[in-house]
Design a protein around this motif. Structure first.
Motif, mmCIF file in Angstrom:
data_model
loop_
_atom_site.group_PDB
_atom_site.id
_atom_site.type_symbol
_atom_site.label_atom_id
_atom_site.label_comp_id
_atom_site.label_asym_id
_atom_site.label_seq_id
_atom_site.Cartn_x
_atom_site.Cartn_y
_atom_site.Cartn_z
ATOM 1 N N LEU A 65 -6.401 4.166 -1.975
ATOM 2 C CA LEU A 65 -6.432 5.491 -1.353
ATOM 3 C C LEU A 65 -7.157 5.304 -0.044
ATOM 4 O O LEU A 65 -8.357 5.024 -0.022
ATOM 5 C CB LEU A 65 -7.161 6.502 -2.239
ATOM 6 C CG LEU A 65 -6.524 6.818 -3.580
ATOM 7 C CD1 LEU A 65 -7.392 7.800 -4.369
ATOM 8 C CD2 LEU A 65 -5.129 7.380 -3.404
ATOM 9 N N LEU A 66 -6.449 5.415 1.060
ATOM 10 C CA LEU A 66 -6.950 5.011 2.372
ATOM 11 C C LEU A 66 -7.075 6.174 3.333
ATOM 12 O O LEU A 66 -6.078 6.828 3.666
ATOM 13 C CB LEU A 66 -5.988 3.963 2.962
ATOM 14 C CG LEU A 66 -6.272 3.450 4.356
ATOM 15 C CD1 LEU A 66 -7.563 2.646 4.405
ATOM 16 C CD2 LEU A 66 -5.094 2.605 4.859
ATOM 17 N N ASP A 67 -8.296 6.434 3.793
ATOM 18 C CA ASP A 67 -8.506 7.388 4.871
ATOM 19 C C ASP A 67 -8.128 6.690 6.177
ATOM 20 O O ASP A 67 -8.248 5.464 6.296
ATOM 21 C CB ASP A 67 -9.970 7.833 4.899
ATOM 22 C CG ASP A 67 -10.229 8.988 5.844
ATOM 23 O OD1 ASP A 67 -9.262 9.635 6.295
ATOM 24 O OD2 ASP A 67 -11.405 9.249 6.141
ATOM 25 N N LEU A 68 -7.684 7.437 7.155
ATOM 26 C CA LEU A 68 -7.324 6.851 8.450
ATOM 27 C C LEU A 68 -8.502 6.791 9.406
ATOM 28 O O LEU A 68 -8.666 5.832 10.143
ATOM 29 C CB LEU A 68 -6.188 7.646 9.106
ATOM 30 C CG LEU A 68 -4.845 7.599 8.407
ATOM 31 C CD1 LEU A 68 -3.850 8.486 9.148
ATOM 32 C CD2 LEU A 68 -4.327 6.181 8.294
ATOM 33 N N ASN A 69 -9.313 7.838 9.402
ATOM 34 C CA ASN A 69 -10.415 7.965 10.354
ATOM 35 C C ASN A 69 -11.665 7.326 9.777
ATOM 36 O O ASN A 69 -12.440 7.990 9.080
ATOM 37 C CB ASN A 69 -10.648 9.441 10.690
ATOM 38 C CG ASN A 69 -9.387 10.082 11.222
ATOM 39 O OD1 ASN A 69 -8.745 9.538 12.106
ATOM 40 N ND2 ASN A 69 -9.019 11.219 10.680
ATOM 41 N N LEU A 70 -11.829 6.050 10.080
ATOM 42 C CA LEU A 70 -12.939 5.271 9.533
ATOM 43 C C LEU A 70 -13.737 4.640 10.662
ATOM 44 O O LEU A 70 -13.174 4.313 11.702
ATOM 45 C CB LEU A 70 -12.403 4.146 8.631
ATOM 46 C CG LEU A 70 -11.574 4.557 7.419
ATOM 47 C CD1 LEU A 70 -10.866 3.348 6.836
ATOM 48 C CD2 LEU A 70 -12.465 5.217 6.387
ATOM 49 N N PRO A 71 -15.039 4.418 10.434
ATOM 50 C CA PRO A 71 -15.802 3.660 11.427
ATOM 51 C C PRO A 71 -15.380 2.194 11.408
ATOM 52 O O PRO A 71 -14.792 1.728 10.433
ATOM 53 C CB PRO A 71 -17.252 3.826 10.968
ATOM 54 C CG PRO A 71 -17.170 4.148 9.513
ATOM 55 C CD PRO A 71 -15.856 4.847 9.303
ATOM 56 N N LYS A 72 -15.686 1.513 12.466
ATOM 57 C CA LYS A 72 -15.313 0.092 12.623
ATOM 58 C C LYS A 72 -13.800 -0.025 12.603
ATOM 59 O O LYS A 72 -13.126 0.564 13.425
ATOM 60 C CB LYS A 72 -15.998 -0.782 11.586
ATOM 61 C CG LYS A 72 -17.506 -0.736 11.633
ATOM 62 C CD LYS A 72 -18.123 -1.670 10.639
ATOM 63 C CE LYS A 72 -19.643 -1.552 10.696
ATOM 64 N NZ LYS A 72 -20.288 -2.439 9.771
ATOM 65 N N THR A 73 -13.256 -0.735 11.662
ATOM 66 C CA THR A 73 -11.809 -0.910 11.555
ATOM 67 C C THR A 73 -11.208 0.324 10.893
ATOM 68 O O THR A 73 -11.568 0.658 9.768
ATOM 69 C CB THR A 73 -11.496 -2.179 10.724
ATOM 70 O OG1 THR A 73 -12.114 -3.302 11.367
ATOM 71 C CG2 THR A 73 -10.012 -2.413 10.609
ATOM 72 N N ASP A 74 -10.288 1.010 11.593
ATOM 73 C CA ASP A 74 -9.736 2.255 11.054
ATOM 74 C C ASP A 74 -8.596 1.984 10.068
ATOM 75 O O ASP A 74 -8.197 0.837 9.843
ATOM 76 C CB ASP A 74 -9.306 3.191 12.174
ATOM 77 C CG ASP A 74 -8.086 2.717 12.948
ATOM 78 O OD1 ASP A 74 -7.402 1.760 12.534
ATOM 79 O OD2 ASP A 74 -7.800 3.328 13.998
ATOM 80 N N GLY A 75 -8.088 3.063 9.480
ATOM 81 C CA GLY A 75 -7.047 2.938 8.467
ATOM 82 C C GLY A 75 -5.756 2.330 8.981
ATOM 83 O O GLY A 75 -5.083 1.587 8.264
ATOM 84 N N PHE A 76 -5.393 2.616 10.225
ATOM 85 C CA PHE A 76 -4.171 2.019 10.782
ATOM 86 C C PHE A 76 -4.309 0.498 10.875
ATOM 87 O O PHE A 76 -3.371 -0.238 10.558
ATOM 88 C CB PHE A 76 -3.864 2.600 12.162
ATOM 89 C CG PHE A 76 -3.457 4.038 12.135
ATOM 90 C CD1 PHE A 76 -2.331 4.459 11.442
ATOM 91 C CD2 PHE A 76 -4.201 4.982 12.816
ATOM 92 C CE1 PHE A 76 -1.949 5.790 11.423
ATOM 93 C CE2 PHE A 76 -3.836 6.320 12.809
ATOM 94 C CZ PHE A 76 -2.711 6.725 12.104
ATOM 95 N N ALA A 77 -5.476 0.026 11.303
ATOM 96 C CA ALA A 77 -5.696 -1.427 11.394
ATOM 97 C C ALA A 77 -5.661 -2.066 10.010
ATOM 98 O O ALA A 77 -5.177 -3.191 9.854
ATOM 99 C CB ALA A 77 -7.015 -1.720 12.096
ATOM 100 N N VAL A 78 -6.158 -1.357 9.008
ATOM 101 C CA VAL A 78 -6.087 -1.872 7.634
ATOM 102 C C VAL A 78 -4.631 -2.003 7.215
ATOM 103 O O VAL A 78 -4.216 -3.034 6.672
ATOM 104 C CB VAL A 78 -6.871 -0.970 6.652
ATOM 105 C CG1 VAL A 78 -6.595 -1.370 5.204
ATOM 106 C CG2 VAL A 78 -8.366 -1.026 6.937
ATOM 107 N N LEU A 79 -3.838 -0.970 7.471
ATOM 108 C CA LEU A 79 -2.411 -1.042 7.131
ATOM 109 C C LEU A 79 -1.732 -2.215 7.833
ATOM 110 O O LEU A 79 -0.936 -2.941 7.221
ATOM 111 C CB LEU A 79 -1.704 0.270 7.506
ATOM 112 C CG LEU A 79 -1.951 1.457 6.597
ATOM 113 C CD1 LEU A 79 -1.418 2.735 7.237
ATOM 114 C CD2 LEU A 79 -1.326 1.228 5.232
ATOM 115 N N GLU A 80 -2.036 -2.392 9.117
ATOM 116 C CA GLU A 80 -1.451 -3.516 9.860
ATOM 117 C C GLU A 80 -1.810 -4.848 9.213
ATOM 118 O O GLU A 80 -0.950 -5.711 9.033
ATOM 119 C CB GLU A 80 -1.931 -3.494 11.311
ATOM 120 C CG GLU A 80 -1.333 -2.388 12.134
ATOM 121 C CD GLU A 80 -1.937 -2.279 13.527
ATOM 122 O OE1 GLU A 80 -2.832 -3.069 13.876
ATOM 123 O OE2 GLU A 80 -1.502 -1.379 14.276
#
Length: 148
Positions: A65-80
């Motif tokens: 369950l992934l939030d997009l608006n995160l400090p440091k590495t955001d959710g989009f970067a995690v998905l990538e």
């Protein structure tokens, strides 16, 4: 639950930096009938480190369950990173965020998110969401087997 699913409660990795949303999500899982282990990390860097530590020492989560608006590495970067790295198993990722912006929805799906959910406004709606996740993702969908 599907026969191919592990007999122990599934592990869900919650990626959320807001303590209030973590509390609401945990309480929703506790109040629902769904028996799952909820692990929590606060940002994208912790998410990738958590997943790098999976395998021999602990099993991979069955769902993120992934939030997009995160400090440091955001959710989009995690998905990538998740979709670029072939060494990790494919883990279903449900984006769970407060944004309902069309561009966030589109980008999440372009980066191979499996679903996009907007965070509910009240505890009862969180419980309904958890029960829907359990019903669909752990009773209806055929998930890939965990890695050996």
């Amino acid at each position: 639950m599907k026969d191919s699913y592990p007999p122990q409660p599934p592990t869900i990795l919650l990626v959320e930096d807001n303590p209030g949303d973590v509390r609401l999500t945990r309480e929703a899982f506790e109040r629902s009938t769904f028996d799952a282990t909820i692990e929590c990390v606060k940002n994208g860097d912790e998410t990738l480190s958590y997943l790098d530590g999976c395998g021999d020492s602990r099993p991979y989560p069955q769902l993120l369950l992934l939030d997009l608006n995160l400090p440091k590495t955001d959710g989009f970067a995690v998905l990538e990173e998740l979709r670029r790295n072939d060494e990790r198993p494919r883990i279903p990722v449900l984006v769970l965020t407060s944004s309902n912006a069309d561009e966030d929805v589109l980008r999440s799906y372009e980066l191979s998110a499996n679903a996009y959910l907007t965070k509910p406004d009240c505890p009862e709606e969180f419980i309904e969401m958890v029960e829907t996740i359990e019903s669909f993702w752990f009773e209806e969908v055929h998930l890939p087997p965990p890695p050996p």
